[in-house]
Design an enzyme around this catalytic site. Structure first.
Site, short mmCIF file in Angstrom:
data_model
loop_
_atom_site.label_atom_id
_atom_site.label_comp_id
_atom_site.label_asym_id
_atom_site.label_seq_id
_atom_site.Cartn_x
_atom_site.Cartn_y
_atom_site.Cartn_z
N GLU A 79 0.83 -1.20 0.00
CA GLU A 79 0.00 0.00 0.00
C GLU A 79 0.86 1.26 0.00
O GLU A 79 1.85 1.34 0.73
CB GLU A 79 -0.92 0.01 1.22
CG GLU A 79 -1.92 -1.14 1.26
CD GLU A 79 -2.95 -1.08 0.14
OE1 GLU A 79 -3.11 0.01 -0.45
OE2 GLU A 79 -3.59 -2.11 -0.13
N ARG A 89 -17.32 -1.39 6.94
CA ARG A 89 -18.53 -1.93 6.31
C ARG A 89 -19.11 -3.07 7.14
O ARG A 89 -20.30 -3.39 7.02
CB ARG A 89 -18.23 -2.41 4.89
CG ARG A 89 -17.23 -3.55 4.80
CD ARG A 89 -17.00 -4.02 3.38
NE ARG A 89 -16.03 -5.10 3.35
CZ ARG A 89 -16.30 -6.38 3.59
NH1 ARG A 89 -17.53 -6.74 3.91
NH2 ARG A 89 -15.35 -7.30 3.54
N CYS A 141 -7.23 -2.71 8.40
CA CYS A 141 -5.95 -2.67 7.69
C CYS A 141 -5.46 -1.23 7.54
O CYS A 141 -4.32 -0.91 7.86
CB CYS A 141 -6.07 -3.34 6.32
SG CYS A 141 -6.31 -5.12 6.38
N HIS A 165 -1.06 -5.87 1.36
CA HIS A 165 -2.23 -6.74 1.23
C HIS A 165 -1.87 -7.95 0.37
O HIS A 165 -1.18 -7.83 -0.64
CB HIS A 165 -3.39 -5.99 0.57
CG HIS A 165 -4.30 -5.32 1.54
ND1 HIS A 165 -4.52 -3.96 1.54
CD2 HIS A 165 -5.06 -5.82 2.56
CE1 HIS A 165 -5.38 -3.66 2.51
NE2 HIS A 165 -5.71 -4.77 3.13
#
Length: 215
Positions: A79, A89, A141, A165
């Site tokens: 990332e 979510r 994350c 990831h």
């Protein structure tokens, strides 16, 4: 040189998390005077960063590489940036589900990885699909990546850190997984091992502070 490598416990409806298994596979790996020390973090908004901070105080690592799974991605993706924003979510494993909240109210809008992610991707491409990602999401994350970079900026200025990831692992597929991209754990472990050694050998002075590498 000590590299702290972290993975996450399973979360949601999953029984396994490839980031946990990869961290365990690479624990104790050595390359010259560089050594990987692994730890598994809870998928919890606050506890993950608290545990990582404790580990950094205990281990005094030169570099932190945090792993997490991104089901649906077909490549290993370091990332580039983490944002100061929590918007879950689904609830984390402690039941937290913030919507539109900052991680550190006094922190900057974003932090860039201080790992040489371009070089890491080039190293991993020889083993597995790999690419830089420009969104760590808004779940635990991203929270952890932003948090560790904030800790480094405030308390551990000589420590480089970032987040990677990984796709779903072939070994973690279940009858309910559906058709999702996946890679074998052994291939991902080898690619990550090479990327970590490449990052460890890269001089910190060659990386722009909070901007990642420019090669």
């Amino acid at each position: 040189m000590k590299i702290l490598l972290t993975g996450f416990e399973p979360f949601g409806n999953e029984q396994q998390n490839p980031s946990e298994q990869l961290a365990k596979l690479l624990n104790g790996a050595r390359d010259g005077d560089a050594e990987i020390v692994s730890a598994i973090l809870p998928v919890e908004r606050y506890a993950a960063l608290e545990k990582l901070d404790e580990l950094m105080q205990q281990q005094a690592p030169d570099m932190v590489v945090a792993l997490g799974v991104a089901v649906g991605r077909a490549a290993i993706t370091p990332e580039k940036v983490a944002i100061n924003f929590d918007d879950f979510r689904i609830p984390d494993n402690a039941g937290h589900q913030p919507v539109g909240e900052t991680i550190f109210p006094d922190g900057p809008t974003a932090y860039f990885s201080t790992l040489p992610i371009n070089l890491m991707v080039k190293e991993m491409e020889t083993q597995v699909p790999s690419a830089i990602s420009f969104s760590a999401g808004t779940f635990v994350c991203n929270h952890l990546m932003y948090g560790v970079l904030h800790l480094c900026a405030c308390n551990y200025p000589k420590t480089r850190a970032g987040f990677v990831h990984v796709p779903q692992a072939t070994e973690c597929l279940s009858p309910t997984s559906g058709e999702v991209p996946h890679l074998p754990l052994s291939q991902m472990a080898e690619a990550l091992r090479r990327a970590i050694w490449r990052a460890a050998s890269h001089k910190a002075d060659d990386i722009k502070l909070n901007a990642g590498d420019t090669h």
